[in-house]
Scaffold this motif. Structure first.
Motif, PDB file in Angstrom:
ATOM      1  N   LEU A 147      32.367  40.173  53.499  1.00 21.40           N
ATOM      2  CA  LEU A 147      33.072  41.328  52.946  1.00 21.40           C
ATOM      3  C   LEU A 147      32.610  42.595  53.654  1.00 21.40           C
ATOM      4  CD1 LEU A 147      34.849  42.721  50.762  1.00 21.40           C
ATOM      5  CD2 LEU A 147      32.818  42.732  49.290  1.00 21.40           C
ATOM      6  N   GLY A 150      34.103  46.923  54.583  1.00 17.64           N
ATOM      7  CA  GLY A 150      35.130  47.934  54.407  1.00 17.64           C
ATOM      8  C   GLY A 150      35.989  48.099  55.642  1.00 17.64           C
ATOM      9  N   ALA A 164      39.395  46.592  51.808  1.00 21.37           N
ATOM     10  CA  ALA A 164      38.208  45.747  51.810  1.00 21.37           C
ATOM     11  C   ALA A 164      38.589  44.435  52.482  1.00 21.37           C
ATOM     12  CB  ALA A 164      37.703  45.503  50.388  1.00 21.37           C
ATOM     13  N   PRO A 175      36.309  52.415  51.697  1.00 20.00           N
ATOM     14  CA  PRO A 175      35.178  51.809  50.969  1.00 20.00           C
ATOM     15  C   PRO A 175      34.076  51.386  51.936  1.00 20.00           C
ATOM     16  CG  PRO A 175      36.939  50.218  51.157  1.00 20.00           C
ATOM     17  CD  PRO A 175      37.445  51.484  51.805  1.00 20.00           C
ATOM     18  N   ARG A 202      30.767  50.966  51.416  1.00 18.98           N
ATOM     19  CA  ARG A 202      29.766  50.029  50.880  1.00 18.98           C
ATOM     20  C   ARG A 202      30.423  49.152  49.812  1.00 18.98           C
ATOM     21  NH1 ARG A 202      24.780  52.079  52.860  1.00 18.98           N
ATOM     22  NH2 ARG A 202      25.441  52.831  54.898  1.00 18.98           N
ATOM     23  N   ASN A 203      30.106  47.860  49.852  1.00 15.85           N
ATOM     24  CA  ASN A 203      30.748  46.889  48.958  1.00 15.85           C
ATOM     25  C   ASN A 203      29.711  45.898  48.444  1.00 15.85           C
ATOM     26  OD1 ASN A 203      33.832  47.479  49.731  1.00 15.85           O
ATOM     27  ND2 ASN A 203      32.650  47.404  51.612  1.00 15.85           N
ATOM     28  N   CYS A 223      29.554  41.942  46.030  1.00 19.81           N
ATOM     29  CA  CYS A 223      30.194  40.847  45.296  1.00 19.81           C
ATOM     30  C   CYS A 223      29.334  40.471  44.098  1.00 19.81           C
ATOM     31  CB  CYS A 223      30.382  39.624  46.197  1.00 19.81           C
ATOM     32  SG  CYS A 223      31.650  39.802  47.459  1.00 19.81           S
ATOM     33  N   ILE A 235      34.551  42.296  42.743  1.00 24.24           N
ATOM     34  CA  ILE A 235      34.096  42.967  43.952  1.00 24.24           C
ATOM     35  C   ILE A 235      34.064  44.458  43.681  1.00 24.24           C
ATOM     36  CG2 ILE A 235      34.747  43.618  46.309  1.00 24.24           C
ATOM     37  CD1 ILE A 235      35.762  40.853  46.761  1.00 24.24           C
ATOM     38  N   CYS A 270      33.751  48.266  45.352  1.00 25.50           N
ATOM     39  CA  CYS A 270      33.950  49.017  46.595  1.00 25.50           C
ATOM     40  C   CYS A 270      33.660  50.485  46.311  1.00 25.50           C
ATOM     41  CB  CYS A 270      35.376  48.859  47.116  1.00 25.50           C
ATOM     42  SG  CYS A 270      35.894  47.140  47.351  1.00 25.50           S
ATOM     43  N   THR A 273      33.118  54.576  47.799  1.00 26.73           N
ATOM     44  CA  THR A 273      33.574  55.493  48.833  1.00 26.73           C
ATOM     45  C   THR A 273      32.607  56.664  48.968  1.00 26.73           C
ATOM     46  OG1 THR A 273      34.896  56.811  47.282  1.00 26.73           O
ATOM     47  CG2 THR A 273      35.937  54.872  48.269  1.00 26.73           C
TER      48      THR A 273
END
Length: 587
Positions: free
Chosen positions: A526, A528, A534, A557, A559-560, A562, A569, A571, A573
């Motif tokens: 995953l 951005g 994403a 986004p 940084r993400n 799980c 998920i 996400c 900004t």
């Protein structure tokens, strides 16, 4: 011919200048009059009508002609133009394009949500007295910083009587120790308490008029009620975090690669969680509810209860300020999921102690500026610094177990401990390389050489081990490539056999760098996307699996994260807004 034309133009300008000298008119005035004359002549000429003219669809019936004389006043060109417009509108109506254009015109782009952290509206401060310059008033300057006087030869006399010679270094001020305990008080409680204190202070002023006292008393009562409600919300959040338990086995409907493309975003799952750009996201590893921790550039740490109650006045968002600078690490304790660790550029490492309702100070340093953090086994916390050092300390005692190791020539961007092999530590640096270490040898002082060095073309922003225990290593590099290294390839020194995923990582100056992460099962990557998406990729084939996007996600986004047990998920900004994609039941 060109020379002739040039000479003709030059001669004409000379004649105009000579004529201007005799008539008193300047060449500029003559040119302006000449242009005006040509414009009027062109307006008198009626251009030939264009039979292929295509105008913006308008309704011919909207043109109101009061009488037959008005029609006769139209020129032949204007009459034919109206006939062309009517014919084109009839063709558009036949193709049903006018209604489609109107429907597209009504579609509006989604706006950013206003839930979560709100901008505090502070009361206007009273006007301060004007500043007076001591130089203009012929007053001797009052030296600041403990300086009593400055002599003409450059010698400085301190207030303590000590003399500092020219060119010598002045004694540095005492470095303030970080606060040992930061109370578990959210931004909502702080704002309510501050508002109550302001109203009480104004009410205590004897100069307040009698008719204003009644209004101020009512405001004070409302502020007190808001403070009590905020404290109650803080206590509820703390009890909710304390009640978290890690499930014994992963759910079948977890965040697998087959489930992630089915996730969607709703308006209730978008909030502003931090004041500035969100740089870290971590789901609390529990399956009974969705609790998310986030951190930003200014030292704030936020706890967001996504499955909040409907009557929540805070939208489930509680922001704290345990640090003063950029938060470089945020992770839940893998052995005790109710403890949250955080590290910052200010040289401090803190932990959320639920039993004592506080952010306790575990470790602090004035020499090192921490830039990365990871939790290892046996209650060890690994730290990286901006000068490339890596070391560890015991979270129970706060004692360092090793001397700082020069792991990289430049800043350490990320640290990660392998779940399948806890003795492996991966570090990614700005010096264009990723290194793998054996922590057993580092702690014993037997060797300070990396097991594996993985060179990259440019700076590497992150290196993360797979959470499924397969010991696969995922790296993110500024050369627009994500790489997946298999542990078998590392041991056989075949680092060129890495799976390469091409993905644009040029976020620019105003967006924090991308850091790719794993799905809970380790079967998807995953990261951005620059088109406010994403992206999901396969770590085995490097092919794209899905692209999540929504009108509610109005920024990139960067940084993400799980969820380890649930199909969700997160996400984040640069505006501090967090979007949680989840799987909703079909209505």
């Amino acid at each position: 011919r060109r020379h002739a034309v040039y000479c003709t133009g030059r001669t004409r300008r000379c004649l105009m200048s000579a004529s201007a000298q005799t008539s008193g008119r300047t060449p500029k005035t003559m040119l302006a009059r000449r242009k005006t004359r040509h414009t009027k002549e062109e307006e008198r000429e009626s251009p030939a009508p264009n039979h292929h003219e295509f105008e913006v669809p308008v309704k011919i019936n909207a043109v109101k002609l009061s009488s037959a004389s008005a029609v006769s006043e139209l020129s032949a060109y204007e009459k034919e133009r109206l006939e062309n417009i009517a014919r084109n509108n009839a063709k558009l109506a036949e193709l049903d394009l006018i209604g489609a254009a109107e429907s597209m015109r009504d579609v509006k782009r989604g706006k950013a949500t206003h839930r979560g952290v709100q901008q505090k509206r502070e009361r206007k401060a009273e006007a301060e007295p004007p500043r007076r310059s001591e130089r203009r008033l012929n007053i001797a300057p009052s030296h600041a910083g403990g300086i009593a006087a400055e002599r003409s030869d450059g010698t400085i006399e301190l207030a303590s009587g000590e003399m500092v010679l020219p060119g010598a270094v002045m004694p540095a001020a005492a470095v303030s120790e970080p606060q040992a305990v930061v109370l578990f008080v959210s931004h909502v409680t702080k704002d309510a308490t501050s508002e109550e204190e302001i109203v009480r202070a104004i009410l205590a002023n004897k100069a307040v008029k009698l008719e204003e006292c009644v209004k101020l008393k009512a405001e004070a009562d409302e502020a007190e009620a808001a403070r009590v409600a905020a404290e109650r919300e803080d206590a509820y959040l703390l009890s909710l975090v304390r009640s978290g338990t890690s499930p014994t086995e992963r759910r079948a409907a977890g965040a697998d690669a087959a489930v992630l493309p089915e996730l969607s975003l709703q308006d209730c799952d978008v909030v502003k969680a931090t004041k500035s750009a969100t740089v870290h996201l971590q789901f609390q590893p529990r399956a009974d509810t969705v609790m998310l921790a986030a951190a930003d550039r200014e030292g704030h740490v936020t706890l967001w209860h996504v499955d909040r109650r409907d009557d929540s006045t805070t939208d489930g968002v509680f922001m704290f300020a345990p640090h003063k600078q950029y938060v470089c690490g945020l992770v839940w304790d893998p052995n005790k999921i109710t403890v949250l660790y955080s590290a910052s550029y200010d040289g401090s490492v803190r932990a959320l102690h639920n039993e004592r309702n506080e952010w306790g100070l575990l470790y602090s340093s004035h020499e090192l500026e921490f830039s990365a953090m990871a939790c290892g086994e046996a209650d060890l916390i690994w730290l990286g610094s901006n000068n490339g050092n890596v070391f560890a300390f015991d979270s129970r005692t706060g004692d360092a177990i090793m001397q700082p190791l020069a792991a990289h020539q430049k800043k350490v961007n990320s640290l990660s401990v392998c779940r399948g092999r806890p003795q492996l530590l991966a570090s990614a640096g700005t010096d264009n390389c990723v290194r793998v270490w054996d922590v057993r040898k580092l702690a014993d002082g037997l060797s300070q050489k990396a097991l594996h060095t993985l060179p990259h073309a440019k700076s590497s922003q992150s290196a993360v081990w797979s959470p499924d225990g397969s010991s696969a290593l995922l790296t993110t590099c500024y050369d627009d490539r994500l790489r997946v290294f298999d542990y078998a390839a590392l041991t056989s020194r075949k680092v060129d056999n890495a799976i390469v995923i091409r993905h644009c990582c040029q976020t620019g100056r105003w967006v924090v760098p991308f850091r790719a992460t794993w799905s809970a099962s380790g079967d998807a990557v995953l990261v951005g996307g620059l088109k406010r998406t994403a992206e999901l990729y396969s770590p085995k084939t490097s092919l794209p699996l899905a692209s999540l996007s929504s009108e509610l996600m109005t920024a990139i986004p960067a940084r993400n994260a799980c969820h380890p047990y649930l199909p969700a998920i997160a996400c984040a900004t640069n505006s501090g807004r967090i979007h949680v994609y989840r799987r909703y039941a079909m209505e």
